[in-house]
Design an enzyme around this catalytic site. Structure first.
Site, PDB file in Angstrom:
ATOM      1  N   CYS A  70       0.258  -8.089  -0.046  1.00  0.00           N
ATOM      2  CA  CYS A  70       0.548  -9.519  -0.217  1.00  0.00           C
ATOM      3  C   CYS A  70       2.070  -9.644  -0.341  1.00  0.00           C
ATOM      4  O   CYS A  70       2.798  -8.720   0.018  1.00  0.00           O
ATOM      5  CB  CYS A  70      -0.213 -10.120  -1.403  1.00  0.00           C
ATOM      6  SG  CYS A  70       0.291  -9.543  -3.045  1.00  0.00           S
ATOM      7  N   HIS A 103      -1.941  10.873 -11.625  1.00  0.00           N
ATOM      8  CA  HIS A 103      -2.368  10.582 -12.997  1.00  0.00           C
ATOM      9  C   HIS A 103      -3.514   9.575 -13.077  1.00  0.00           C
ATOM     10  O   HIS A 103      -4.293   9.624 -14.032  1.00  0.00           O
ATOM     11  CB  HIS A 103      -1.198  10.028 -13.813  1.00  0.00           C
ATOM     12  CG  HIS A 103      -0.148  11.059 -14.122  1.00  0.00           C
ATOM     13  ND1 HIS A 103       0.797  10.893 -15.123  1.00  0.00           N
ATOM     14  CD2 HIS A 103       0.115  12.276 -13.564  1.00  0.00           C
ATOM     15  CE1 HIS A 103       1.591  11.956 -15.160  1.00  0.00           C
ATOM     16  NE2 HIS A 103       1.199  12.813 -14.211  1.00  0.00           N
TER      17      HIS A 103
HETATM   18  C1  RB5 Z   1       1.840 -15.980  -1.476  1.00  0.00           C
HETATM   19  O1  RB5 Z   1       2.886 -16.901  -1.384  1.00  0.00           O
HETATM   20  C2  RB5 Z   1       2.086 -15.035  -2.638  1.00  0.00           C
HETATM   21  O2  RB5 Z   1       1.922 -15.711  -3.837  1.00  0.00           O
HETATM   22  C3  RB5 Z   1       1.165 -13.844  -2.545  1.00  0.00           C
HETATM   23  O3  RB5 Z   1       1.355 -13.195  -1.331  1.00  0.00           O
HETATM   24  C4  RB5 Z   1       1.352 -12.771  -3.601  1.00  0.00           C
HETATM   25  O4  RB5 Z   1       2.691 -12.397  -3.717  1.00  0.00           O
HETATM   26  C5  RB5 Z   1       0.718 -13.037  -4.898  1.00  0.00           C
HETATM   27  O5  RB5 Z   1       0.751 -12.218  -5.838  1.00  0.00           O
END
Ligand code: RB5
Length: 154
Positions: A70, A103
């Site tokens: 993400c 770990h």
């Molecule tokens: C998306 O904008 C962002 O919030 C997501 O990719 C992530 O970083 C969330 O933890």
């Protein structure tokens, strides 16, 4: 890079889509059996949906390891760790990736596409895939994580 656990489930949100696509190609080139649950574009989606899909594949034994991307690597780790049996580790350095295997026996790696570039992400992933769990005293501690997950009281 020699494959260890070869079946890897991969997922990302919109922020991680590009880096995920890059890493999927890298994994395939290196002989991994990649199960890519999406997302498939940079259109906005919700990272918990992809964390859940990858986490469930680990929990069901369909995949040996998981990779989630993400923006930060954080939210997608938080969500994946809600799936029973998942130990997801956000790693932004090679050392963290290595320690999460040695770990913590991490079975899911999460990466922040806004934090690391393709080159570092590749190094992090390769080290994570090729580092063994050390067991011993660490096994006892990992077992205690599982006890918490199962609601076991002291
Ligand atoms: C998306 O904008 C962002 O919030 C997501 O990719 C992530 O970083 C969330 O933890």
């Amino acid at each position: 890079m020699m494959p260890t656990d070869k079946r890897i489930a991969v997922g990302a949100d919109h922020a991680g889509y590009r880096l995920k696509s890059f890493l999927v190609e890298h994994l395939k080139k290196n002989g991994y059996d990649v199960d890519d649950v999406g997302t498939t574009s940079e259109d906005s989606v919700d990272y918990p949906d992809f964390a859940r899909m990858v986490g469930q594949k680990i929990a069901d034994g369909q995949s040996d390891r998981g990779l989630l991307v993400c923006g930060s690597g954080l939210g997608i780790a938080m969500a994946a760790n809600k799936v029973s049996g998942v130990r997801a580790a956000p790693a932004s350095t090679v050392e963290l990736a290595q320690l999460s295997r040695q770990h913590n026996d991490a079975n899911v790696l999460t990466i922040g596409a806004r934090i690391v570039d393709e080159s570092l992400a590749t190094d992090i992933l390769d080290v994570w895939l090729n580092t063994a769990f050390e067991g011993g005293r660490h096994q006892r501690r990992v077992d205690k994580i599982t006890d918490i997950e199962r609601g076991k009281r002291e």
